[in-house]
Design a protein around this motif. Structure first.
Motif, PDB file in Angstrom:
ATOM      1  N   ASP A   6       0.818  -1.220   0.000  1.00  0.00           N
ATOM      2  CA  ASP A   6       0.000   0.000   0.000  1.00  0.00           C
ATOM      3  C   ASP A   6       0.849   1.267   0.000  1.00  0.00           C
ATOM      4  OD1 ASP A   6       0.957   0.055   2.606  1.00  0.00           O
ATOM      5  OD2 ASP A   6      -0.897  -0.730   3.461  1.00  0.00           O
ATOM      6  N   ASN A   7       2.115   1.126  -0.436  1.00  0.00           N
ATOM      7  CA  ASN A   7       2.979   2.314  -0.518  1.00  0.00           C
ATOM      8  C   ASN A   7       2.810   3.029  -1.854  1.00  0.00           C
ATOM      9  OD1 ASN A   7       4.616   0.639   1.575  1.00  0.00           O
ATOM     10  ND2 ASN A   7       5.656   2.626   1.545  1.00  0.00           N
ATOM     11  N   TYR A   8       3.066   4.331  -1.830  1.00  0.00           N
ATOM     12  CA  TYR A   8       3.223   5.079  -3.071  1.00  0.00           C
ATOM     13  C   TYR A   8       4.646   5.608  -3.181  1.00  0.00           C
ATOM     14  CZ  TYR A   8      -1.865   5.365  -3.603  1.00  0.00           C
ATOM     15  OH  TYR A   8      -3.201   5.077  -3.754  1.00  0.00           O
TER      16      TYR A   8
ATOM     17  N   THR B 193      12.099  10.248   2.248  1.00  0.00           N
ATOM     18  CA  THR B 193      11.516  10.970   3.390  1.00  0.00           C
ATOM     19  C   THR B 193      12.056  10.450   4.719  1.00  0.00           C
ATOM     20  OG1 THR B 193       9.597   9.490   3.524  1.00  0.00           O
ATOM     21  CG2 THR B 193       9.358  11.496   2.164  1.00  0.00           C
ATOM     22  N   HIS B 194      12.370   9.127   4.774  1.00  0.00           N
ATOM     23  CA  HIS B 194      12.919   8.566   6.007  1.00  0.00           C
ATOM     24  C   HIS B 194      13.488   7.185   5.721  1.00  0.00           C
ATOM     25  CE1 HIS B 194       8.836   6.909   5.933  1.00  0.00           C
ATOM     26  NE2 HIS B 194       9.113   6.079   6.935  1.00  0.00           N
ATOM     27  N   HIS B 195      14.099   6.584   6.737  1.00  0.00           N
ATOM     28  CA  HIS B 195      14.946   5.414   6.502  1.00  0.00           C
ATOM     29  C   HIS B 195      14.207   4.080   6.422  1.00  0.00           C
ATOM     30  CE1 HIS B 195      14.814   3.648  10.577  1.00  0.00           C
ATOM     31  NE2 HIS B 195      14.842   4.893  11.050  1.00  0.00           N
TER      32      HIS B 195
ATOM     33  N   PHE C 291      12.399   0.669   5.415  1.00  0.00           N
ATOM     34  CA  PHE C 291      12.658  -0.137   4.228  1.00  0.00           C
ATOM     35  C   PHE C 291      11.569   0.022   3.163  1.00  0.00           C
ATOM     36  CE2 PHE C 291      12.807  -4.020   1.665  1.00  0.00           C
ATOM     37  CZ  PHE C 291      14.128  -3.962   1.251  1.00  0.00           C
ATOM     38  N   ASP C 292      10.318   0.190   3.591  1.00  0.00           N
ATOM     39  CA  ASP C 292       9.240   0.303   2.591  1.00  0.00           C
ATOM     40  C   ASP C 292       9.311   1.627   1.813  1.00  0.00           C
ATOM     41  OD1 ASP C 292       8.384   1.338   5.202  1.00  0.00           O
ATOM     42  OD2 ASP C 292       6.422   1.679   4.298  1.00  0.00           O
ATOM     43  N   HIS C 293      10.265   2.485   2.170  1.00  0.00           N
ATOM     44  CA  HIS C 293      10.461   3.750   1.443  1.00  0.00           C
ATOM     45  C   HIS C 293      11.792   3.797   0.696  1.00  0.00           C
ATOM     46  CE1 HIS C 293       6.912   5.731   3.323  1.00  0.00           C
ATOM     47  NE2 HIS C 293       7.102   4.690   4.136  1.00  0.00           N
ATOM     48  N   VAL C 294      12.713   2.924   1.062  1.00  0.00           N
ATOM     49  CA  VAL C 294      14.066   2.990   0.468  1.00  0.00           C
ATOM     50  C   VAL C 294      14.464   1.689  -0.233  1.00  0.00           C
ATOM     51  CG1 VAL C 294      14.756   4.577   2.316  1.00  0.00           C
ATOM     52  CG2 VAL C 294      15.414   2.178   2.480  1.00  0.00           C
TER      53      VAL C 294
ATOM     54  N   GLY D 226       5.645  11.465   3.200  1.00  0.00           N
ATOM     55  CA  GLY D 226       6.126  10.181   3.720  1.00  0.00           C
ATOM     56  C   GLY D 226       5.174   9.609   4.737  1.00  0.00           C
ATOM     57  N   ASP D 227       5.698   9.236   5.898  1.00  0.00           N
ATOM     58  CA  ASP D 227       4.866   8.659   6.955  1.00  0.00           C
ATOM     59  C   ASP D 227       4.632   9.655   8.102  1.00  0.00           C
ATOM     60  OD1 ASP D 227       4.842   6.382   5.459  1.00  0.00           O
ATOM     61  OD2 ASP D 227       5.975   5.146   6.876  1.00  0.00           O
ATOM     62  N   THR D 228       4.675  10.964   7.800  1.00  0.00           N
ATOM     63  CA  THR D 228       4.365  11.952   8.835  1.00  0.00           C
ATOM     64  C   THR D 228       2.890  12.321   8.782  1.00  0.00           C
ATOM     65  OG1 THR D 228       6.592  12.810   9.038  1.00  0.00           O
ATOM     66  CG2 THR D 228       4.806  14.336   9.595  1.00  0.00           C
TER      67      THR D 228
ATOM     68  N   GLY E 120       2.863   8.747   1.896  1.00  0.00           N
ATOM     69  CA  GLY E 120       3.622   7.539   1.617  1.00  0.00           C
ATOM     70  C   GLY E 120       2.804   6.266   1.516  1.00  0.00           C
ATOM     71  N   HIS E 121       1.559   6.312   1.984  1.00  0.00           N
ATOM     72  CA  HIS E 121       0.717   5.106   1.961  1.00  0.00           C
ATOM     73  C   HIS E 121      -0.719   5.452   1.585  1.00  0.00           C
ATOM     74  CE1 HIS E 121       3.457   2.218   4.076  1.00  0.00           C
ATOM     75  NE2 HIS E 121       3.965   3.341   4.559  1.00  0.00           N
ATOM     76  N   GLU E 122      -1.409   4.467   1.043  1.00  0.00           N
ATOM     77  CA  GLU E 122      -2.852   4.571   0.803  1.00  0.00           C
ATOM     78  C   GLU E 122      -3.554   4.026   2.050  1.00  0.00           C
ATOM     79  OE1 GLU E 122      -4.805   5.811  -1.987  1.00  0.00           O
ATOM     80  OE2 GLU E 122      -6.171   5.585  -0.307  1.00  0.00           O
TER      81      GLU E 122
HETATM   82 ZN    ZN Z   1       5.875   3.567   5.418  1.00  0.00          ZN
END
Ligand code: ZN
Ligand code: ZN
Length: 255
Positions: free
Chosen positions: A11-13, A53-55, A57-60, A129-131, A168-170
């Motif tokens: 569910d990440n973008y 946006t941050h470290h 794994f689902d973002h990098v 991101g995830d903020t 960062g997510h739906e």
């Molecule tokens: Zn995330």
């Protein structure tokens, strides 16, 4: 500046940033490489930047493959989170700016979900991101409610109302179920939930949102609203406590 959504993982973008009048492309938060490479292949452009946006794994997760594929790639992350990601070339702090093709990108430091979490602002579009999620906010993994309040109320909250929010997510539908449990009388929540349901039924994202819209239905941006404060047993005069209570309730919420 065009922005293209790329679905990654469950569910990440990730987002492709396509500045006008330039052949550069930046990708925000590539959780995996393959779908981003497929999206890139549709454009006669070269990947010049990866913005993290941050470290987590689902973002990098896609980064190592890009570093191997694209020489001279600029990989941007906050200096704190960069220490936990292999391949960052450009360590940034709050208010730094950098150029992608014809576009200027500004870094906003919003620590809490992680200590080095940033949002990226370009052309009135904010990548959170995830903020900040639509109708929700990220978990406080490496920070506290005071920091998240500052991020949401001062840093992001200080931007123009029409700022477009790319998350960062739906998570919108689940977040709205929580929002409705806090403010059952808020018709904006109901209306937005029915819109989100039809978007998802058509396989479309519920993003971007806007700051103006979020203020009408996102409980984490409504901590000064008496109905929200009352629902969590706090005073609307103490919005940080309201935010902390909302986050704790959301952590245990099963819709
Ligand atoms: Zn995330
Ligand atoms: Zn995260």
């Amino acid at each position: 500046m065009n922005v293209e959504f790329v679905n990654t993982l469950s569910d990440n973008y990730a987002y492709l940033l396509l500045p006008a009048g330039s052949d550069a492309v930046a990708v925000v938060d590539p959780g995996e490489a393959a779908p981003v490479l497929r999206a890139l292949a549709k454009h006669q452009r070269r990947l010049t930047h990866v913005l993290l946006t941050h470290h987590h794994f689902d973002h990098v997760g896609g980064l190592s493959e890009f570093v191997a594929t694209f020489p001279d790639l600029v990989v941007v992350a906050h200096e704190v989170d960069a220490a936990q990601v292999k391949g960052v070339t450009h360590r940034v702090v709050h208010d730094d700016t950098f150029i992608v093709g014809s576009a200027t990108v500004q870094v906003l430091s919003v620590p809490c979900h992680t200590r080095g979490h940033v949002a990226f602002l370009t052309a009135g579009k904010l990548f959170t991101g995830d903020t900040l999620f639509s109708a929700g906010c990220g978990r406080f993994f490496e920070g506290d409610a005071t920091q998240m309040f500052h991020a949401l109320d001062v840093v992001i909250g200080g931007l123009p109302e029409e700022t477009e929010i790319y998350c960062g997510h739906e998570y919108t539908e689940a977040n709205l179920r929580f929002a409705a449990s806090i403010e059952p009388g808020n018709l904006e929540i109901e209306a937005h939930a029915s819109w989100a349901r039809s978007r998802r039924a058509d396989g479309l994202p519920t993003l971007p949102s806007t700051l103006r819209a979020e203020r009408s239905f996102n409980p984490f941006l409504r901590t000064r609203v008496p109905a929200v404060a009352n629902a969590v047993g706090c005073s609307s005069e103490r919005p940080v406590e309201v935010l902390a209570a909302l986050r704790t309730l959301k952590d245990g919420f099963r819709a």
